[in-house]
Scaffold this motif. Structure first.
Motif, mmCIF file in Angstrom:
data_model
loop_
_atom_site.group_PDB
_atom_site.id
_atom_site.type_symbol
_atom_site.label_atom_id
_atom_site.label_comp_id
_atom_site.label_asym_id
_atom_site.label_seq_id
_atom_site.Cartn_x
_atom_site.Cartn_y
_atom_site.Cartn_z
ATOM 1 N N THR A 38 0.834 -1.207 0.000
ATOM 2 C CA THR A 38 0.000 0.000 0.000
ATOM 3 C C THR A 38 0.865 1.252 0.000
ATOM 4 N N LEU A 39 1.903 1.264 0.843
ATOM 5 C CA LEU A 39 2.803 2.414 0.895
ATOM 6 C C LEU A 39 3.518 2.613 -0.442
ATOM 7 N N LEU A 40 3.983 1.521 -1.045
ATOM 8 C CA LEU A 40 4.683 1.623 -2.319
ATOM 9 C C LEU A 40 3.768 2.182 -3.405
ATOM 10 N N ALA A 41 2.562 1.650 -3.498
ATOM 11 C CA ALA A 41 1.624 2.106 -4.532
ATOM 12 C C ALA A 41 1.238 3.569 -4.312
ATOM 13 N N ARG A 42 0.985 3.938 -3.063
ATOM 14 C CA ARG A 42 0.629 5.335 -2.753
ATOM 15 C C ARG A 42 1.777 6.262 -3.117
ATOM 16 N N GLY A 43 2.995 5.873 -2.771
ATOM 17 C CA GLY A 43 4.146 6.721 -3.058
ATOM 18 C C GLY A 43 4.362 6.920 -4.544
ATOM 19 N N ARG A 44 4.209 5.860 -5.302
ATOM 20 C CA ARG A 44 4.421 5.962 -6.750
ATOM 21 C C ARG A 44 3.376 6.862 -7.398
ATOM 22 N N GLU A 45 2.143 6.753 -6.943
ATOM 23 C CA GLU A 45 1.086 7.597 -7.501
ATOM 24 C C GLU A 45 1.338 9.070 -7.181
ATOM 25 N N LEU A 46 1.751 9.357 -5.934
ATOM 26 C CA LEU A 46 2.010 10.741 -5.549
ATOM 27 C C LEU A 46 3.215 11.316 -6.296
ATOM 28 N N ARG A 47 4.232 10.510 -6.505
ATOM 29 C CA ARG A 47 5.411 11.001 -7.231
ATOM 30 C C ARG A 47 5.071 11.300 -8.685
ATOM 31 N N GLU A 48 4.272 10.448 -9.294
ATOM 32 C CA GLU A 48 3.866 10.710 -10.675
ATOM 33 C C GLU A 48 3.132 12.051 -10.763
ATOM 34 N N GLU A 49 2.224 12.302 -9.835
ATOM 35 C CA GLU A 49 1.463 13.550 -9.854
ATOM 36 C C GLU A 49 2.379 14.744 -9.608
ATOM 37 N N LEU A 50 3.274 14.632 -8.646
ATOM 38 C CA LEU A 50 4.177 15.736 -8.337
ATOM 39 C C LEU A 50 5.101 16.041 -9.515
ATOM 40 N N LEU A 51 5.622 14.993 -10.129
ATOM 41 C CA LEU A 51 6.577 15.193 -11.224
ATOM 42 C C LEU A 51 5.899 15.685 -12.497
ATOM 43 N N ASP A 52 4.622 15.398 -12.662
ATOM 44 C CA ASP A 52 3.897 15.987 -13.789
ATOM 45 C C ASP A 52 4.012 17.510 -13.751
ATOM 46 N N ARG A 53 4.058 18.073 -12.545
ATOM 47 C CA ARG A 53 4.105 19.530 -12.391
ATOM 48 C C ARG A 53 5.529 20.064 -12.224
ATOM 49 N N HIS A 54 6.409 19.296 -11.606
ATOM 50 C CA HIS A 54 7.661 19.887 -11.124
ATOM 51 C C HIS A 54 8.946 19.245 -11.650
ATOM 52 N N ALA A 55 8.868 18.262 -12.530
ATOM 53 C CA ALA A 55 10.092 17.579 -12.973
ATOM 54 C C ALA A 55 11.083 18.554 -13.595
ATOM 55 N N SER A 56 10.616 19.424 -14.470
ATOM 56 C CA SER A 56 11.506 20.372 -15.133
ATOM 57 C C SER A 56 12.145 21.326 -14.133
ATOM 58 N N THR A 57 11.354 21.805 -13.185
ATOM 59 C CA THR A 57 11.883 22.721 -12.162
ATOM 60 C C THR A 57 12.969 22.056 -11.346
ATOM 61 N N ILE A 58 12.742 20.815 -10.963
ATOM 62 C CA ILE A 58 13.739 20.070 -10.185
ATOM 63 C C ILE A 58 15.036 19.939 -10.975
ATOM 64 N N TYR A 59 14.922 19.604 -12.252
ATOM 65 C CA TYR A 59 16.131 19.418 -13.064
ATOM 66 C C TYR A 59 16.865 20.740 -13.258
ATOM 67 N N HIS A 60 16.136 21.804 -13.509
ATOM 68 C CA HIS A 60 16.775 23.108 -13.673
ATOM 69 C C HIS A 60 17.491 23.522 -12.389
ATOM 70 N N ASP A 61 16.910 23.207 -11.248
ATOM 71 C CA ASP A 61 17.550 23.561 -9.981
ATOM 72 C C ASP A 61 18.856 22.800 -9.796
ATOM 73 N N ILE A 62 18.844 21.506 -10.076
ATOM 74 C CA ILE A 62 20.044 20.683 -9.871
ATOM 75 C C ILE A 62 21.143 21.053 -10.855
ATOM 76 N N THR A 63 20.779 21.429 -12.064
ATOM 77 C CA THR A 63 21.772 21.732 -13.107
ATOM 78 C C THR A 63 22.052 23.232 -13.236
ATOM 79 N N ASP A 64 21.623 24.002 -12.240
ATOM 80 C CA ASP A 64 21.848 25.454 -12.262
ATOM 81 C C ASP A 64 21.345 26.071 -13.569
ATOM 82 N N GLY A 65 20.109 25.755 -13.882
ATOM 83 C CA GLY A 65 19.508 26.324 -15.081
ATOM 84 C C GLY A 65 20.099 25.787 -16.364
ATOM 85 N N LEU A 66 20.402 24.490 -16.378
ATOM 86 C CA LEU A 66 20.963 23.782 -17.538
ATOM 87 C C LEU A 66 22.395 24.223 -17.875
#
Length: 430
Positions: A38-66
């Motif tokens: 249950t925890l695994l399935a819940r976590g995967r669903e929440l990560r998919e939803e979060l990354l739909d919105r924020h994946a690009s922002t996270i990558y830009h932050d880690i790579t200092d704006g590419l």
């Protein structure tokens, strides 16, 4: 305000705090329990939803704006520290990698989900693919050895320069050149050395003579993924499955990026010849689909038995379908059909099929022929063929799907069942 709140906002930060708490809970649970699943399935669903919105922002932050190029494993390590709960920490992965395959918690799936989202975006995906085809951090030292002595021994792989040819020899002798994370890293460094050395025009990939009792004294190209390590949990998702495709396989096919990014930008690339003795199974067969010329001994065979092993053969399935047709490729992938080199299908994979005693002569002749028109022409033509048959956008989209699919395949309990059926304990090395 912490990094997560500052970069992603309060709502995402709240979600990640809950997911971080879930990681702490999972560390105390066992696989197969209802609360674990249950925890695994819940976590995967929440990560998919979060990354739909924020994946690009996270990558830009880690790579200092590419502006910074970060290899995939390091990218995920930084992401775990900067955005706790997004992907497992280094400590959690150490514990996970020490578990038997059957007992793993499956937290590497979260890494696959993040990579899938990053590759799905054209901007972050292309930037990440370029980062993974830059020279490996350890390539400079190996290149220095080659320039001083004419060879560089990297353990399971070595590089020797003969004239204008760089010979890359696979020499994981006892395991019939089976692949794992260590052999893949060594091969990537060897490919980098060939690409970086200005005195080398062409790379040749061939297996060494084996010491394995059954094949002692015979050359073997490769037996694919190390099934014993896969069964025992020793094949990581990122450092093997994902970095292999984005790293060494892509470098053979596309070389190193130079200057401006983009599929049509300049690249440091060289033609490759694969010389297949005995067999090319699984991952070894995948290399044949990205080199420029394959020479096989008449008794050799090729296979890509991915379904038998319960995994996805990287981009190999689609590339094999282009070579031999979709229905024939499905027989190879789904049913484990072998392709003898001397058959019509074999000759679609191997440009030359020769007697074993003629292999060395034909390798030298093919290398000489490729240089006749000048390397500028060869590079231009291989690029034109690549752009027509596998555009970078297509590769990126396939890799996005692969990152998620391979993660779930490796987490599937059927993987262990498959392996124990096709690779029984009696056949596994001690």
């Amino acid at each position: 305000m912490n990094t997560t709140n500052r970069v992603l906002g309060d709502r995402a930060a709240t979600t990640l705090r809950a997911l971080s708490d879930d990681y702490d809970t999972l560390a105390r649970l066992e696989r197969g329990r209802p609360d674990t699943e249950t925890l695994l399935a819940r976590g995967r669903e929440l990560r998919e939803e979060l990354l739909d919105r924020h994946a690009s922002t996270i990558y830009h932050d880690i790579t200092d704006g590419l502006t910074t190029s970060v290899r995939l494993a390091e990218l995920l390590r930084v992401a775990a520290g900067r955005f706790p709960g997004l992907v497992p920490s280094a400590a959690a992965l150490t514990r996970e990698h020490a578990r038997n395959r059957r007992d793993k918690l499956g937290i590497e799936v979260d890494q696959g989900i993040l990579v899938a989202h990053l590759l799905a975006d054209p901007v972050t995906g292309e930037h990440l693919m370029d980062a993974m085809t830059l020279p490996h951090p350890r390539a400079t030292a190996a290149l220095d050895r080659l320039r001083r002595t004419g060879s560089a021994d990297l353990g399971p792989v070595r590089v020797d320069r003969a004239g204008r040819v760089g010979h890359v020899t696979l020499q994981n002798l006892q395991a019939l050149n089976a692949e794992d994370a260590a052999t893949t890293e060594a091969l990537e460094i060897a490919v980098d050395v060939v690409l970086l050395d200005d005195e080398i025009d062409i790379g040749v990939l061939r297996g060494a003579r084996m010491t394995h009792p059954r094949w002692a004294g015979r050359r073997v190209f490769g037996s694919g993924i190390n099934l014993t390590r896969l069964h025992d949990g020793g094949i990581p998702l990122v450092e093997f499955f994902l970095e292999r495709e984005l790293g060494v396989v892509s470098k053979i096919q596309r070389g190193h990026p130079l200057g401006a990014r983009g599929s049509t930008g300049p690249r440091r690339e060289k033609p490759w010849i694969a010389a297949v003795d005995s067999f090319a199974i699984g991952g070894a067969c995948q290399f044949l689909l990205v080199v420029d010329h394959v020479i096989a001994e008449a008794d050799a065979y090729f296979s890509l038995p991915a379904t038998r092993e319960g995994i996805v053969p990287g981009c190999g399935g689609g590339r094999l379908a282009r070579a031999i047709g979709e229905q024939r490729a499905k027989r190879v992938v789904f049913f484990g059909d072998r392709i003898p080199a001397a058959t019509s299908d074999g000759r679609r994979l191997a440009g030359e099929v020769v007697a074993a005693e003629d292999m060395a002569e034909r390798i030298d002749a093919a290398a000489a022929h490729l240089t006749l028109a000048g390397m500028q022409s060869v590079r231009a033509n291989r690029r034109a063929l690549r752009l027509a048959t596998e555009p970078l956008a297509t590769f990126r989209q396939v890799m996005s799907a692969y990152a998620r699919d391979q993660a779930y395949c490796a987490d599937d309990p059927a993987l262990v069942t498959n392996l124990e059926r096709v690779w029984p304990a009696a056949r596994r090395p001690a």
